[in-house]
Motif scaffolding. Structure first.
Motif, PDB file in Angstrom:
ATOM      1  N   GLU B 278       0.743  -1.112  -0.029  1.00  0.00           N
ATOM      2  CA  GLU B 278       0.024   0.014  -0.058  1.00  0.00           C
ATOM      3  C   GLU B 278       0.681   1.266   0.003  1.00  0.00           C
ATOM      4  OE1 GLU B 278      -3.220   0.008   2.881  1.00  0.00           O
ATOM      5  OE2 GLU B 278      -4.129  -1.692   1.702  1.00  0.00           O
ATOM      6  N   GLY B 279       1.775   1.449  -1.043  1.00  0.00           N
ATOM      7  CA  GLY B 279       3.024   2.480  -1.128  1.00  0.00           C
ATOM      8  C   GLY B 279       3.916   2.724  -0.063  1.00  0.00           C
ATOM      9  N   HIS B 280       3.860   1.737   0.852  1.00  0.00           N
ATOM     10  CA  HIS B 280       5.046   1.615   1.891  1.00  0.00           C
ATOM     11  C   HIS B 280       5.852   0.912   1.621  1.00  0.00           C
ATOM     12  CE1 HIS B 280       3.116   4.977   4.529  1.00  0.00           C
ATOM     13  NE2 HIS B 280       1.855   4.459   4.142  1.00  0.00           N
ATOM     14  N   ALA B 281       7.137   1.468   1.607  1.00  0.00           N
ATOM     15  CA  ALA B 281       8.249   0.332   1.453  1.00  0.00           C
ATOM     16  C   ALA B 281       9.385   0.652   2.214  1.00  0.00           C
ATOM     17  CB  ALA B 281       8.452   0.530  -0.212  1.00  0.00           C
ATOM     18  N   GLU B 282       9.208   1.001   3.577  1.00  0.00           N
ATOM     19  CA  GLU B 282      10.558   1.349   4.056  1.00  0.00           C
ATOM     20  C   GLU B 282      11.677   0.357   4.529  1.00  0.00           C
ATOM     21  OE1 GLU B 282       7.147   1.946   5.130  1.00  0.00           O
ATOM     22  OE2 GLU B 282       7.111   3.751   4.711  1.00  0.00           O
ATOM     23  N   VAL B 334       8.980  -5.193  13.573  1.00  0.00           N
ATOM     24  CA  VAL B 334       8.037  -4.128  12.969  1.00  0.00           C
ATOM     25  C   VAL B 334       7.165  -4.845  11.947  1.00  0.00           C
ATOM     26  CG1 VAL B 334       8.030  -2.230  11.566  1.00  0.00           C
ATOM     27  CG2 VAL B 334       9.799  -2.526  13.325  1.00  0.00           C
ATOM     28  N   THR B 335       7.634  -5.739  11.190  1.00  0.00           N
ATOM     29  CA  THR B 335       6.750  -6.263  10.085  1.00  0.00           C
ATOM     30  C   THR B 335       5.531  -7.025  10.868  1.00  0.00           C
ATOM     31  OG1 THR B 335       8.566  -6.766   8.672  1.00  0.00           O
ATOM     32  CG2 THR B 335       6.722  -7.730   7.949  1.00  0.00           C
ATOM     33  N   GLY B 336       5.513  -7.154  12.068  1.00  0.00           N
ATOM     34  CA  GLY B 336       4.230  -7.986  12.632  1.00  0.00           C
ATOM     35  C   GLY B 336       3.141  -7.026  12.843  1.00  0.00           C
ATOM     36  N   PHE B 337       3.639  -5.520  12.694  1.00  0.00           N
ATOM     37  CA  PHE B 337       2.609  -4.812  13.073  1.00  0.00           C
ATOM     38  C   PHE B 337       2.273  -4.008  11.697  1.00  0.00           C
ATOM     39  CE2 PHE B 337       5.084  -4.728  17.071  1.00  0.00           C
ATOM     40  CZ  PHE B 337       3.851  -4.785  18.021  1.00  0.00           C
ATOM     41  N   ILE B 338       2.845  -4.583  10.547  1.00  0.00           N
ATOM     42  CA  ILE B 338       2.454  -3.932   9.356  1.00  0.00           C
ATOM     43  C   ILE B 338       1.876  -4.830   8.487  1.00  0.00           C
ATOM     44  CG2 ILE B 338       3.365  -2.556   7.286  1.00  0.00           C
ATOM     45  CD1 ILE B 338       5.175  -1.288   9.395  1.00  0.00           C
ATOM     46  N   PRO B 339       0.874  -5.127   7.744  1.00  0.00           N
ATOM     47  CA  PRO B 339      -0.092  -4.130   8.077  1.00  0.00           C
ATOM     48  C   PRO B 339      -0.694  -4.410   9.400  1.00  0.00           C
ATOM     49  CG  PRO B 339      -1.274  -5.708   6.461  1.00  0.00           C
ATOM     50  CD  PRO B 339       0.533  -6.151   6.540  1.00  0.00           C
ATOM     51  N   ASP B 343      -5.770  -3.630   8.687  1.00  0.00           N
ATOM     52  CA  ASP B 343      -5.343  -3.725   7.478  1.00  0.00           C
ATOM     53  C   ASP B 343      -4.870  -2.424   7.088  1.00  0.00           C
ATOM     54  OD1 ASP B 343      -4.328  -5.078   5.143  1.00  0.00           O
ATOM     55  OD2 ASP B 343      -6.174  -5.121   4.370  1.00  0.00           O
ATOM     56  N   LYS B 344      -4.439  -1.757   7.936  1.00  0.00           N
ATOM     57  CA  LYS B 344      -3.777  -0.427   7.443  1.00  0.00           C
ATOM     58  C   LYS B 344      -2.489  -0.390   7.497  1.00  0.00           C
ATOM     59  CE  LYS B 344      -7.535   2.348   9.084  1.00  0.00           C
ATOM     60  NZ  LYS B 344      -7.866   3.564  10.230  1.00  0.00           N
ATOM     61  N   VAL B 345      -1.630   0.579   6.947  1.00  0.00           N
ATOM     62  CA  VAL B 345      -0.188   0.740   7.271  1.00  0.00           C
ATOM     63  C   VAL B 345       0.214   1.981   7.840  1.00  0.00           C
ATOM     64  CG1 VAL B 345       2.178   0.648   6.181  1.00  0.00           C
ATOM     65  CG2 VAL B 345       0.266  -0.825   5.215  1.00  0.00           C
ATOM     66  N   THR B 346       0.859   1.917   9.095  1.00  0.00           N
ATOM     67  CA  THR B 346       1.576   2.918   9.563  1.00  0.00           C
ATOM     68  C   THR B 346       3.041   2.826   9.723  1.00  0.00           C
ATOM     69  OG1 THR B 346      -0.453   3.108  11.002  1.00  0.00           O
ATOM     70  CG2 THR B 346       1.671   4.420  11.788  1.00  0.00           C
ATOM     71  N   PRO B 347       3.813   3.493   8.700  1.00  0.00           N
ATOM     72  CA  PRO B 347       5.179   3.035   8.806  1.00  0.00           C
ATOM     73  C   PRO B 347       5.991   3.552  10.251  1.00  0.00           C
ATOM     74  CG  PRO B 347       4.704   5.160   7.593  1.00  0.00           C
ATOM     75  CD  PRO B 347       3.462   4.789   8.375  1.00  0.00           C
ATOM     76  N   TYR B 348       6.966   2.658  10.290  1.00  0.00           N
ATOM     77  CA  TYR B 348       7.649   3.120  11.782  1.00  0.00           C
ATOM     78  C   TYR B 348       9.226   3.363  11.189  1.00  0.00           C
ATOM     79  CZ  TYR B 348      10.921   1.609  15.370  1.00  0.00           C
ATOM     80  OH  TYR B 348      11.763   1.644  16.325  1.00  0.00           O
TER      81      TYR B 348
END
Ligand code: SF4
Ligand code: SF4
Lengths: 125, 385, 263
Positions: B278-282, B334-339, B343-348
């Motif tokens: 969803e547009g997040h690729a940190e 971190v990936t455990g929390f994303i999404p 089912d939303k993405v909050t980057p960290y």
């Protein structure tokens, strides 16, 4: 072998630091605390002697009784029922934190963290 | 024995000073965090664990890996490891110390830490983690110190440490198993909800820990008069090789299950890590770097002629360590929390103070390790002389 | 001296612990009968549950952008209004269909359902993972009525419960919440929280224990929120559930959520 040049100042520094609390308060003899008692009520939730020394134990017990065991009411020595609540009972009679709680707490140098969550009554001074 | 830590050359003292400065900076930032709360970190409502817990997870593995020298030496009498068991044990001591520090700096109310003991809660895995980590610290500190003291007096170690040593072997496995259970038992966190989490953790630990030990051995051989022994390094490198193969294999098993079953929750974590979601690729560059490092490691480790070449082995160990660090110490938590559960993405992204505290904890751990190693090597040199 | 530290010193010697608790025991032993008791007015149930009737709710949302329940809850419980979404604290809040029900949402659902947000709160699960993971029992399930409680005094802020809750029902105080409360709006009869603890909906245990309905239920003018004992076949919630098809969030996880949605 023993290097007096280092040891003596070392001991001095230690003594000075160690006694810091003593001499840093020198000359400022704190006045004895005078907590202001409520005018309307005569009897607290326990007798005065007990409250003086053990109120914190009682409060800890109250919080478990209320939050964890769903109790609400406390029966005082005179048979009167009180809500177990710091904000809604204690501070209704002792309506000034500054004139009651802080008196002894400041004197004894304790900072209970109650007030980080529980809201103290508005002081009208 | 501790006096050995006080006699060192200038290099030794500058090392200690450097580490002390880093941990001091970390401590200052921790004071700031105590005052301001965890809002000085990059964590959020959605990504509620971040860098601290990730480091913790990785380091539990490093700590557990001490068993890879202790077990062969005491159970299979692999003599080559006799000289480096102490290095393994002291590595474990400093790694567990870092783990405990990382837990403390992650707490919102560190002053209340003892509530865990005042109100013991056996159904919480975190409670057990506290128990096993503290136990492991105690075991390794006692075993390491006693065996070393005995060695110094050129006597066999006292009888009572033997049972402790035997206990420490399954205990090492337990610390990483329990740490995996922290994650593997949570409903609704698909990336973590996998039965082979503990197995994966152990495999990666037995690769990353011994590879660090190999690197440390090389360093010690170069800088001091103590030689951990080529045979020991060779044996360790074999362990690293097999553990690394197993670790990569386990990861591929996860990838298979996720992408063959096509269950969205199981795929999303991997998609986020390697392609972005969803547009997040940190994490994408870090995770690919981890893949590249791991593949390089395998290429350098599997053929014996590469592995037995010291230069290549060093490179291999560095790639293993950092490859796995990126996988576990950066990606996994971190990936455990994303999404997230919606089912939303909050980057960290960790903040500077957060990184400073992290670095400070690492520095503290290495400071402890430097001192302990100094003592151990001092004793070894003394015996030889 | 902080109380936490006092606790710390207490463990220093178990004897000290024993001695300091002694006076209470003595005091309690002196009187006959209990010195404390529940409020006789307290509501009684074996497992509280809530029904959210989204049809009624959406009508009000359409009509006047109704947020009555949220406002009432957040005001009564001194829930701070933190603008930064990453740090916000919410006990009851609105969430779109596809985020509230990510496992069953589909694109062909009625427009009404797809476009209007659902009211979410802690589900007071029958089998709550947050309670299972908490290392201090700061989160616990009240035995008599199944409320999943927060003991803010005890929470160490490890946030394991936040990882454990599959419903995003928990918020952490990343900083001091007080600056985000308007002084004139503060409810003087309820505490705030401090930095470093987790919080969430408590089904208004403080009101239930005094015989009142939860604040959100009371605030909803169209009775879109219905509260009651799910184990009692005669309760209103049971009657409604037996007459309407209802949804719960993520039932496949086995947590046994006790908030039901009617659409
Ligand atoms: S909704 Fe989340 S916080 Fe509430 S009881 Fe269930 S698991 Fe716990
Ligand atoms: S953050 Fe608090 S409530 Fe949540 S698991 Fe940790 S101690 Fe328990």
């Amino acid at each position: 072998m023993y290097d007096a040049k280092k040891i003596v100042p070392g001991i001095l520094i230690f003594v000075v630091l160690f006694t810091f609390p003593l001499w840093s308060n020198m000359g400022k003899a704190a006045p004895a605390p005078k907590p202001e008692l409520p005018k309307t009520e005569k009897v607290c939730v326990m007798d005065t002697a007990y409250m003086k020394t053990e109120h914190m134990v009682l409060l800890n017990q109250w919080r478990d009784l209320v939050v964890r065991d769903a109790n609400r009411l406390w029966v005082g020595p005179d048979g009167k029922e009180h809500f177990m609540s710091l904000q809604n009972s204690c501070m209704k009679c002792h309506s000034s934190k500054v004139k009651f709680c802080d008196q002894c707490h400041n004197y004894a140098g304790v900072k209970p963290y109650c007030w980080q969550c529980h809201i103290e009554p508005k002081e009208n001074m | 024995m501790l006096e050995k830590a006080l006699k060192g050359g200038q290099k030794y003292w500058s090392l200690l000073l450097g580490l002390a400065i880093l941990s001091g900076i970390g401590f200052a930032c921790f004071m700031l965090q105590l005052n301001q709360g965890l809002r000085i970190t990059g964590m959020s409502r959605d990504v509620s664990w971040g860098f601290y817990i990730a480091q913790f997870t990785f380091l539990v593995g490093v700590a557990a890996s001490a068993v890879m020298v202790v077990l062969p030496y005491y159970l299979h009498h692999v003599k080559e490891f006799g000289r480096i068991t102490i290095l393994g044990e002291f590595l474990a001591v400093s790694a567990v110390t870092m783990c405990l520090l990382f837990i403390v700096v992650d707490l919102g109310q560190p002053m209340r830490l003892l509530n865990v003991l005042l109100h013991p809660t056996p159904n919480s895995i975190l409670f057990w983690d506290m128990v096993v980590l503290n136990g492991y610290l105690f075991l390794n500190a006692v075993i390491g110190w006693t065996v070393l003291s005995a060695e110094r007096k050129e006597m066999p170690p006292p009888k009572w440490v033997k049972p402790l040593i035997y206990v420490s072997i399954p205990w090492a496995v337990s610390i990483h198993t329990v740490t995996a259970f922290l994650y593997a038992g949570l409903p609704g966190r698909h990336f973590w909800l996998t039965a082979i989490m503990a197995a994966r953790f152990l495999a990666s630990a037995f690769a990353s820990g011994p590879s660090l030990l190999i690197l440390l051995s090389f360093l010690i051989r170069k800088r001091t008069n103590f030689d951990p022994g080529t045979a020991a390094i060779e044996k360790l490198s074999k362990i690293v090789t097999y553990a690394m193969i197993t670790s990569v294999f386990f990861l591929l098993l996860e990838v298979f299950t996720a992408f063959y079953s096509k269950i969205p929750g199981h795929m999303h974590g991997f998609i986020y890590q390697f392609a972005g979601y969803e547009g997040h690729a940190e994490l994408v560059p870090f995770m690919w770097l981890s893949v590249i490092l791991s593949v390089t490691a395998l290429i350098l480790l599997i053929p014996p002629q590469f592995r037995n070449n010291e230069k290549l082995l060093k490179i291999a160990c560095i790639t293993v360590f950092f490859g796995l660090y990126l996988e576990k110490g950066v990606g996994l938590v971190v990936t455990g929390f994303i999404p997230n559960v919606f089912d939303k993405v909050t980057p960290y992204i960790p903040t500077v103070p957060e990184l400073a505290i992290t670095l400070g904890v690492w520095a503290t751990g290495f400071l402890i390790m430097a001192i302990l190693y100094k003592v151990a090597i001092g004793v070894k040199e003394e015996i030889r002389a | 001296m902080e109380k936490d530290r006092r606790e710390f010193l207490k463990i220093g010697g178990i004897s000290v612990l024993g001695l300091s608790a002694l006076p209470v025991f003595q005091a309690l032993a002196q009187e006959k009968g209990p010195r404390y008791k529940p409020d006789p007015k307290a509501l009684k149930g074996a497992q509280w549950a809530m029904i959210v009737d989204m049809k009624k709710c959406w009508e009000q949302q359409d009509k006047r952008q109704c947020r009555d329940c949220i406002l009432a809850c957040h005001k009564i419980h001194n829930v701070p209004d933190i603008p930064d979404q990453k740090r916000e604290i919410k006990w009851i809040w609105l969430e779109e269909y596809k985020h509230a029900f990510p496992d069953q949402a589909h694109e062909y659902a009625p427009e009404k359902v797809k476009e209007n947000p659902f009211m979410l709160l802690c589900n007071h699960c029958s089998n709550p993972p947050c309670v299972r993971v908490c290392p201090t029992k700061a989160t616990f399930k009240r035995k008599p009525d199944g409320i999943v409680m927060m003991d803010f005094h005890r929470c160490i802020g490890c946030r394991y419960c936040m990882a454990g809750c599959p419903y995003g029902a928990r918020s952490f105080n990343w900083g001091d919440p007080r600056p985000y409360l308007k002084p004139e709006d503060i409810n003087m009869t309820y505490p705030t929280r401090r930095k470093g603890v987790v919080e969430k909906c408590t089904f208004c245990y403080e009101r239930i224990d005094e015989g009142l309905q939860p604040a959100c239920v009371e605030a909803c003018k169209v009775k879109a929120l219905i509260f009651g004992d799910i184990t009692n076949p005669n309760s209103e919630v049971r009657k409604i559930l037996s007459g309407h098809y209802s949804l719960r969030r993520k039932i496949e996880l086995g947590t046994g959520p006790n908030v039901y949605y009617l659409i």
